[in-house]
Write a protein that holds these residues in place. Structure first.
Motif, mmCIF file in Angstrom:
data_model
loop_
_atom_site.group_PDB
_atom_site.id
_atom_site.type_symbol
_atom_site.label_atom_id
_atom_site.label_comp_id
_atom_site.label_asym_id
_atom_site.label_seq_id
_atom_site.Cartn_x
_atom_site.Cartn_y
_atom_site.Cartn_z
ATOM 1 N N GLU A 112 0.832 -1.205 0.000
ATOM 2 C CA GLU A 112 0.000 0.000 0.000
ATOM 3 C C GLU A 112 0.869 1.259 0.000
ATOM 4 O O GLU A 112 0.552 2.234 -0.693
ATOM 5 C CB GLU A 112 -0.960 0.006 1.190
ATOM 6 C CG GLU A 112 -2.082 -1.009 1.092
ATOM 7 C CD GLU A 112 -3.105 -0.716 0.010
ATOM 8 O OE1 GLU A 112 -3.094 0.376 -0.592
ATOM 9 O OE2 GLU A 112 -3.947 -1.610 -0.247
ATOM 10 N N ALA A 113 1.955 1.256 0.756
ATOM 11 C CA ALA A 113 2.855 2.414 0.786
ATOM 12 C C ALA A 113 3.492 2.632 -0.590
ATOM 13 O O ALA A 113 3.580 3.760 -1.081
ATOM 14 C CB ALA A 113 3.930 2.234 1.857
ATOM 15 N N ALA A 114 3.924 1.539 -1.222
ATOM 16 C CA ALA A 114 4.499 1.643 -2.569
ATOM 17 C C ALA A 114 3.442 2.136 -3.551
ATOM 18 O O ALA A 114 3.730 2.953 -4.436
ATOM 19 C CB ALA A 114 5.063 0.298 -3.012
ATOM 20 N N CYS A 115 2.216 1.677 -3.390
ATOM 21 C CA CYS A 115 1.115 2.098 -4.253
ATOM 22 C C CYS A 115 0.872 3.599 -4.126
ATOM 23 O O CYS A 115 0.729 4.293 -5.145
ATOM 24 C CB CYS A 115 -0.147 1.310 -3.907
ATOM 25 S SG CYS A 115 -1.596 1.758 -4.881
ATOM 26 N N GLU A 116 0.827 4.106 -2.919
ATOM 27 C CA GLU A 116 0.616 5.542 -2.712
ATOM 28 C C GLU A 116 1.682 6.365 -3.434
ATOM 29 O O GLU A 116 1.377 7.372 -4.065
ATOM 30 C CB GLU A 116 0.643 5.874 -1.213
ATOM 31 C CG GLU A 116 -0.604 5.481 -0.475
ATOM 32 C CD GLU A 116 -0.542 5.842 1.001
ATOM 33 O OE1 GLU A 116 0.101 6.867 1.340
ATOM 34 O OE2 GLU A 116 -1.123 5.098 1.808
ATOM 35 N N ARG A 117 2.938 5.931 -3.337
ATOM 36 C CA ARG A 117 4.040 6.648 -3.996
ATOM 37 C C ARG A 117 3.844 6.646 -5.510
ATOM 38 O O ARG A 117 4.006 7.674 -6.175
ATOM 39 C CB ARG A 117 5.376 5.996 -3.624
ATOM 40 C CG ARG A 117 6.591 6.702 -4.182
ATOM 41 C CD ARG A 117 7.882 6.046 -3.725
ATOM 42 N NE ARG A 117 8.138 4.786 -4.380
ATOM 43 C CZ ARG A 117 8.692 4.668 -5.582
ATOM 44 N NH1 ARG A 117 9.041 5.748 -6.267
ATOM 45 N NH2 ARG A 117 8.900 3.479 -6.112
ATOM 46 N N LEU A 118 3.469 5.512 -6.071
ATOM 47 C CA LEU A 118 3.316 5.411 -7.525
ATOM 48 C C LEU A 118 2.076 6.147 -8.025
ATOM 49 O O LEU A 118 2.096 6.739 -9.102
ATOM 50 C CB LEU A 118 3.301 3.949 -7.951
ATOM 51 C CG LEU A 118 4.619 3.211 -7.684
ATOM 52 C CD1 LEU A 118 4.488 1.739 -8.011
ATOM 53 C CD2 LEU A 118 5.762 3.845 -8.446
ATOM 54 N N VAL A 119 1.007 6.143 -7.247
ATOM 55 C CA VAL A 119 -0.186 6.907 -7.621
ATOM 56 C C VAL A 119 0.157 8.392 -7.661
ATOM 57 O O VAL A 119 -0.270 9.119 -8.568
ATOM 58 C CB VAL A 119 -1.366 6.591 -6.673
ATOM 59 C CG1 VAL A 119 -2.486 7.603 -6.823
ATOM 60 C CG2 VAL A 119 -1.879 5.166 -6.938
ATOM 61 N N ALA A 120 0.973 8.856 -6.726
ATOM 62 C CA ALA A 120 1.398 10.258 -6.724
ATOM 63 C C ALA A 120 2.222 10.594 -7.967
ATOM 64 O O ALA A 120 2.259 11.749 -8.401
ATOM 65 C CB ALA A 120 2.196 10.574 -5.457
ATOM 66 N N LEU A 121 2.864 9.583 -8.569
ATOM 67 C CA LEU A 121 3.656 9.781 -9.784
ATOM 68 C C LEU A 121 2.829 9.648 -11.059
ATOM 69 O O LEU A 121 3.342 9.840 -12.153
ATOM 70 C CB LEU A 121 4.812 8.770 -9.833
ATOM 71 C CG LEU A 121 5.890 8.930 -8.772
ATOM 72 C CD1 LEU A 121 6.823 7.724 -8.783
ATOM 73 C CD2 LEU A 121 6.667 10.220 -8.996
ATOM 74 N N GLY A 122 1.548 9.254 -10.927
ATOM 75 C CA GLY A 122 0.688 9.157 -12.103
ATOM 76 C C GLY A 122 0.084 7.794 -12.351
ATOM 77 O O GLY A 122 -0.666 7.612 -13.314
ATOM 78 N N ALA A 123 0.395 6.802 -11.511
ATOM 79 C CA ALA A 123 -0.211 5.473 -11.675
ATOM 80 C C ALA A 123 -1.677 5.528 -11.243
ATOM 81 O O ALA A 123 -2.104 6.458 -10.555
ATOM 82 C CB ALA A 123 0.538 4.437 -10.839
ATOM 83 N N ARG A 124 -2.414 4.511 -11.643
ATOM 84 C CA ARG A 124 -3.809 4.371 -11.238
ATOM 85 C C ARG A 124 -3.962 3.002 -10.589
ATOM 86 O O ARG A 124 -3.540 1.987 -11.135
ATOM 87 C CB ARG A 124 -4.704 4.483 -12.475
ATOM 88 C CG ARG A 124 -6.172 4.575 -12.182
ATOM 89 C CD ARG A 124 -6.967 4.956 -13.450
ATOM 90 N NE ARG A 124 -6.405 4.443 -14.683
ATOM 91 C CZ ARG A 124 -6.832 3.342 -15.298
ATOM 92 N NH1 ARG A 124 -7.821 2.634 -14.806
ATOM 93 N NH2 ARG A 124 -6.265 2.953 -16.427
ATOM 94 N N ARG A 125 -4.557 2.982 -9.406
ATOM 95 C CA ARG A 125 -4.786 1.729 -8.681
ATOM 96 C C ARG A 125 -5.981 1.019 -9.303
ATOM 97 O O ARG A 125 -7.039 1.616 -9.509
ATOM 98 C CB ARG A 125 -5.056 2.043 -7.215
ATOM 99 C CG ARG A 125 -5.315 0.828 -6.371
ATOM 100 C CD ARG A 125 -5.847 1.262 -5.009
ATOM 101 N NE ARG A 125 -6.146 0.110 -4.217
ATOM 102 C CZ ARG A 125 -5.494 -0.220 -3.124
ATOM 103 N NH1 ARG A 125 -4.536 0.552 -2.658
ATOM 104 N NH2 ARG A 125 -5.815 -1.306 -2.462
ATOM 105 N N LEU A 126 -5.835 -0.295 -9.590
ATOM 106 C CA LEU A 126 -6.910 -1.046 -10.209
ATOM 107 C C LEU A 126 -7.543 -2.075 -9.276
ATOM 108 O O LEU A 126 -8.759 -2.243 -9.295
ATOM 109 C CB LEU A 126 -6.413 -1.750 -11.474
ATOM 110 C CG LEU A 126 -5.844 -0.846 -12.563
ATOM 111 C CD1 LEU A 126 -5.333 -1.678 -13.731
ATOM 112 C CD2 LEU A 126 -6.868 0.166 -13.026
#
Length: 153
Positions: A112-126
Motif C-alpha cells: 500500500e505504501a508503494a502504491c501511494e508513492r506510484l499513484v502520486a507519480l501518475g499510476a492508477r490503482r486497479l
C-alpha cells in the motif's frame, strides 16, 4: 550462454513514461552515445542537447527513451513512440517486487505504501488481491500513466 532481455513499451509519450518507470524501479536514463555526464547533469537534458546538436527535428525528439538498472543486474527498458493508443489489456506485464520477504498485514502495508508513492507519480490503482495461502501472498494491480497494467508484488 544465456541471452539478455530488453523490455519494450509502446508509448504515446516515451519521455514521460520513462520518467514514471525510472521512479517506479529506481532505474536511470543512460547518457547519449559518447557523452560523459558531468557533476550531476540530468541525462535527459544531455539527450536534449545531443539531439539538437545531431540535427534531429524537434518533433522527432520524443520518439524513444530508455532506462537501465544502475547496478547492471536488471533488463534494459526501451520506450518507443507509436501512433495508436492502448486498446486492450496488455498480454505481458511487470511485477515490481517490493515486499518479497514480507507476509500478511506487514506485506500488504508495504504494498500500500508503494502504491501511494506510484499513484502520486501518475499510476492508477486497479485492484487489491488479499493473501490467499498457500497459492497467493497478496498483491496490488496498478496501471502506469498510459494504462499499462503492472503488479506490486
Amino acid at each position: 550462454m544465456s541471452s539478455t532481455v530488453q523490455i519494450n513499451f509502446d508509448a504515446h509519450d516515451p519521455r514521460s513514461l520513462s520518467i514514471f518507470w525510472r521512479e517506479a524501479l529506481g532505474y536511470v536514463h543512460p547518457p547519449p552515445p559518447g557523452v560523459e555526464l558531468q557533476g550531476g547533469m540530468d541525462p535527459l537534458d544531455a539527450w536534449d542537447e545531443f539531439l539538437e546538436r545531431s540535427g534531429v527535428p524537434e518533433d522527432q525528439r520524443n520518439s524513444a527513451s530508455a532506462l537501465e538498472d544502475p547496478d547492471g543486474a536488471g533488463p534494459r527498458i526501451f520506450f518507443q513512440q507509436v501512433p495508436e493508443g492502448k486498446t486492450a489489456k496488455n498480454r505481458v506485464h511487470l511485477d515490481i517486487r517490493t515486499a518479497s520477504d514480507l507476509h500478511g498485514d506487514e506485506r500488504m502495508e508495504a504494498l500500500e505504501a508503494a502504491c501511494e508513492r506510484l499513484v502520486a507519480l501518475g499510476a492508477r490503482r486497479l485492484a487489491r488481491h488479499e493473501p490467499a495461502p498457500p497459492l497467493s501472498i497478496g498483491f496490488l494491480v496498478l496501471a502506469d500513466p498510459e494504462g499499462n497494467e503492472f503488479c506490486l508484488d
